[in-house]
Design a protein around this motif. Structure first.
Motif, PDB file in Angstrom:
ATOM      1  N   VAL A 123      -1.267  -6.581   8.859  1.00  0.00           N
ATOM      2  CA  VAL A 123      -1.124  -5.214   9.376  1.00  0.00           C
ATOM      3  C   VAL A 123       0.136  -4.626   8.744  1.00  0.00           C
ATOM      4  N   LEU A 124      -0.040  -3.534   8.005  1.00  0.00           N
ATOM      5  CA  LEU A 124       1.095  -2.876   7.364  1.00  0.00           C
ATOM      6  C   LEU A 124       1.543  -1.689   8.212  1.00  0.00           C
ATOM      7  N   SER A 125       2.851  -1.484   8.235  1.00  0.00           N
ATOM      8  CA  SER A 125       3.445  -0.365   8.972  1.00  0.00           C
ATOM      9  C   SER A 125       3.764   0.776   8.018  1.00  0.00           C
ATOM     10  N   GLU A 126       3.582   2.001   8.485  1.00  0.00           N
ATOM     11  CA  GLU A 126       3.905   3.161   7.653  1.00  0.00           C
ATOM     12  C   GLU A 126       5.394   3.228   7.389  1.00  0.00           C
ATOM     13  N   GLU A 127       5.749   3.683   6.179  1.00  0.00           N
ATOM     14  CA  GLU A 127       7.157   3.883   5.850  1.00  0.00           C
ATOM     15  C   GLU A 127       7.656   5.096   6.606  1.00  0.00           C
ATOM     16  N   GLU A 128       8.892   5.003   7.043  1.00  0.00           N
ATOM     17  CA  GLU A 128       9.480   6.136   7.752  1.00  0.00           C
ATOM     18  C   GLU A 128      10.120   7.071   6.751  1.00  0.00           C
ATOM     19  N   LEU A 129       9.919   8.352   6.939  1.00  0.00           N
ATOM     20  CA  LEU A 129      10.456   9.345   5.998  1.00  0.00           C
ATOM     21  C   LEU A 129      11.901   9.662   6.261  1.00  0.00           C
ATOM     22  N   TYR A 167       0.869  -1.179   0.000  1.00  0.00           N
ATOM     23  CA  TYR A 167       0.000   0.000   0.000  1.00  0.00           C
ATOM     24  C   TYR A 167       0.906   1.229   0.000  1.00  0.00           C
ATOM     25  N   ILE A 168       0.591   2.192  -0.826  1.00  0.00           N
ATOM     26  CA  ILE A 168       1.442   3.389  -0.957  1.00  0.00           C
ATOM     27  C   ILE A 168       1.602   4.065   0.399  1.00  0.00           C
ATOM     28  N   GLY A 169       2.858   4.359   0.751  1.00  0.00           N
ATOM     29  CA  GLY A 169       3.162   4.995   2.032  1.00  0.00           C
ATOM     30  C   GLY A 169       3.394   4.009   3.158  1.00  0.00           C
ATOM     31  N   TYR A 170       3.295   2.706   2.837  1.00  0.00           N
ATOM     32  CA  TYR A 170       3.482   1.654   3.843  1.00  0.00           C
ATOM     33  C   TYR A 170       4.552   0.681   3.368  1.00  0.00           C
TER      34      TYR A 170
END
Length: 105
Positions: free
Chosen positions: A99-105, A77-80
């Motif tokens: 459960v997907l984790s958000e990508e860190e910037l 999922y985009i951003g994850y």
């Protein structure tokens, strides 16, 4: 004639079992959410190394028909962060919630 009928009947039953086994598919299904338990709509779900896949619906639910075998299923999922899970499919449906984790910037 009775013995020949028995052999033909046995052959047909074995052939039907083989055909059913080859066409048997089971459903992999589940829900994709984030760490806050919010559904991720329209996430990508696909078999690694192929173009076979599906997307989750508005509630984050998905399902895909798979033949018996072992698959690396990728959830994205985009951003994850992408997540790959090794799934062993038999002739029964398998539920796999992710459960997907958000990508860190």
């Amino acid at each position: 004639a009775g013995l020949m009928f028995h052999y033909v009947k046995t052959f047909i039953v074995l052939l039907m079992l083989l055909i059913c086994r080859e066409t048997n598919a089971a459903k992999l299904f589940g829900k994709i959410t984030n760490e806050k338990n919010q559904p991720l709509p329209f996430a990508n779900i696909y078999i690694k190394g192929t173009t076979t896949g599906t997307t989750s619906n508005e509630e984050g639910n998905y399902n895909i028909e798979l033949k018996e075998g072992v698959y690396d299923i990728v959830y994205h999922y985009i951003g994850y962060k992408k997540q790959a899970i090794n799934i062993h499919m038999l002739i029964i449906d398998v539920e796999q919630n992710v459960v997907l984790s958000e990508e860190e910037l």
